[in-house]
Design a protein around this motif. Structure first.
Motif, PDB file in Angstrom:
ATOM      1  N   GLY A  80      61.619  95.592  75.837  1.00  0.00           N
ATOM      2  CA  GLY A  80      61.900  96.858  76.109  1.00  0.00           C
ATOM      3  C   GLY A  80      60.868  98.039  75.443  1.00  0.00           C
ATOM      4  N   PHE A  81      60.646  98.947  76.337  1.00  0.00           N
ATOM      5  CA  PHE A  81      59.722 100.073  75.669  1.00  0.00           C
ATOM      6  C   PHE A  81      60.486 101.265  76.109  1.00  0.00           C
ATOM      7  N   PRO A  82      61.331 101.962  75.386  1.00  0.00           N
ATOM      8  CA  PRO A  82      61.860 103.280  75.673  1.00  0.00           C
ATOM      9  C   PRO A  82      60.672 104.271  76.023  1.00  0.00           C
ATOM     10  N   ALA A  83      60.994 105.137  76.985  1.00  0.00           N
ATOM     11  CA  ALA A  83      60.089 106.183  77.524  1.00  0.00           C
ATOM     12  C   ALA A  83      60.874 107.187  77.791  1.00  0.00           C
ATOM     13  N   ASN A  84      60.140 108.428  77.518  1.00  0.00           N
ATOM     14  CA  ASN A  84      60.964 109.792  78.062  1.00  0.00           C
ATOM     15  C   ASN A  84      60.221 110.344  79.101  1.00  0.00           C
ATOM     16  N   ILE A 115      57.255 105.108  73.688  1.00  0.00           N
ATOM     17  CA  ILE A 115      55.816 105.373  74.117  1.00  0.00           C
ATOM     18  C   ILE A 115      55.885 106.126  75.352  1.00  0.00           C
ATOM     19  N   SER A 116      54.824 106.531  75.787  1.00  0.00           N
ATOM     20  CA  SER A 116      54.710 107.022  77.211  1.00  0.00           C
ATOM     21  C   SER A 116      54.122 106.089  78.206  1.00  0.00           C
ATOM     22  N   VAL A 117      54.548 106.077  79.387  1.00  0.00           N
ATOM     23  CA  VAL A 117      54.410 104.927  80.490  1.00  0.00           C
ATOM     24  C   VAL A 117      53.701 105.519  81.549  1.00  0.00           C
ATOM     25  N   LYS A 118      53.167 106.909  81.395  1.00  0.00           N
ATOM     26  CA  LYS A 118      52.424 107.585  82.522  1.00  0.00           C
ATOM     27  C   LYS A 118      51.866 108.897  82.110  1.00  0.00           C
TER      28      LYS A 118
END
Length: 180
Positions: A80-84, A115-118
């Motif tokens: 899992g990669f938490p992203a805001n 992290i940021s995913v976009k």
């Protein structure tokens, strides 16, 4: 001649951005801030999921944990990669996220640092996941929280599933079991 061909191929691939050709080439940070070398997952299928604690899809944590409980081990894992990135639905710190996941869903699969995913600050791993020129398979855009990327045991992108596709969907389960 073979060396010259190899050199030109290497330089060409480097110039067009093929420096990361496998999922296993990346290093990330786990939720506690320690380096996590994805090469340690060689030989395992990996389901990569961008997560959020304050999203309508957050209950998917429960289904992800069930999938991990049933199939996780030597041949499969979930990360899992938490992203805001979506409506600020993951505002917490890594410590708060870890506590939330454990307390509310009993998450035991590996969670990484937020992290940021976009966008302009997209993490290099997600650049690789979403850009065909880097992953060699397909372009995609992370549409929302809980998008799932399927990585084979050799570190190649296989496919992805949209955020609303639940972790117990046959597309994912059959891939994990090797039926597709």
């Amino acid at each position: 001649m073979k060396r010259l061909t190899f050199l030109f191929t290497f330089l060409f691939l480097s110039a067009i951005g093929f420096s990361q050709t496998s999922f296993h080439d990346f290093k990330v940070q786990d939720i506690e801030g320690a380096e996590f070398d994805l090469s340690q997952l060689k030989g395992k299928k990996v389901l990569v999921v961008n997560t959020a604690s304050k999203c309508g899809l957050t209950p998917q944590y429960e289904l992800l944990q069930k999938l991990y409980d049933e199939y996780g081990g030597d041949e499969f894992t979930i990360i899992g990669f938490p992203a805001n990135n979506f409506n600020e639905q993951e505002p917490g710190s890594n410590d708060e996220i870890a506590e939330f996941c454990e307390r509310n869903y009993g998450v035991t699969f590996p969670m990484m640092s937020k992290i940021s995913v976009k966008g302009d600050d997209m993490h290099p791993l997600y650049q690789w996941l979403t850009q065909k020129e880097k992953n060699g398979v397909s372009d995609s855009e992370v549409g929302w929280n809980f998008q799932k990327y399927m990585i084979d045991a050799e570190g190649h992108l296989v496919d992805y599933a949209e955020p609303r596709t639940k972790p117990d969907d046959p597309k994912i389960v059959n891939w994990v079991k090797g039926d597709s």
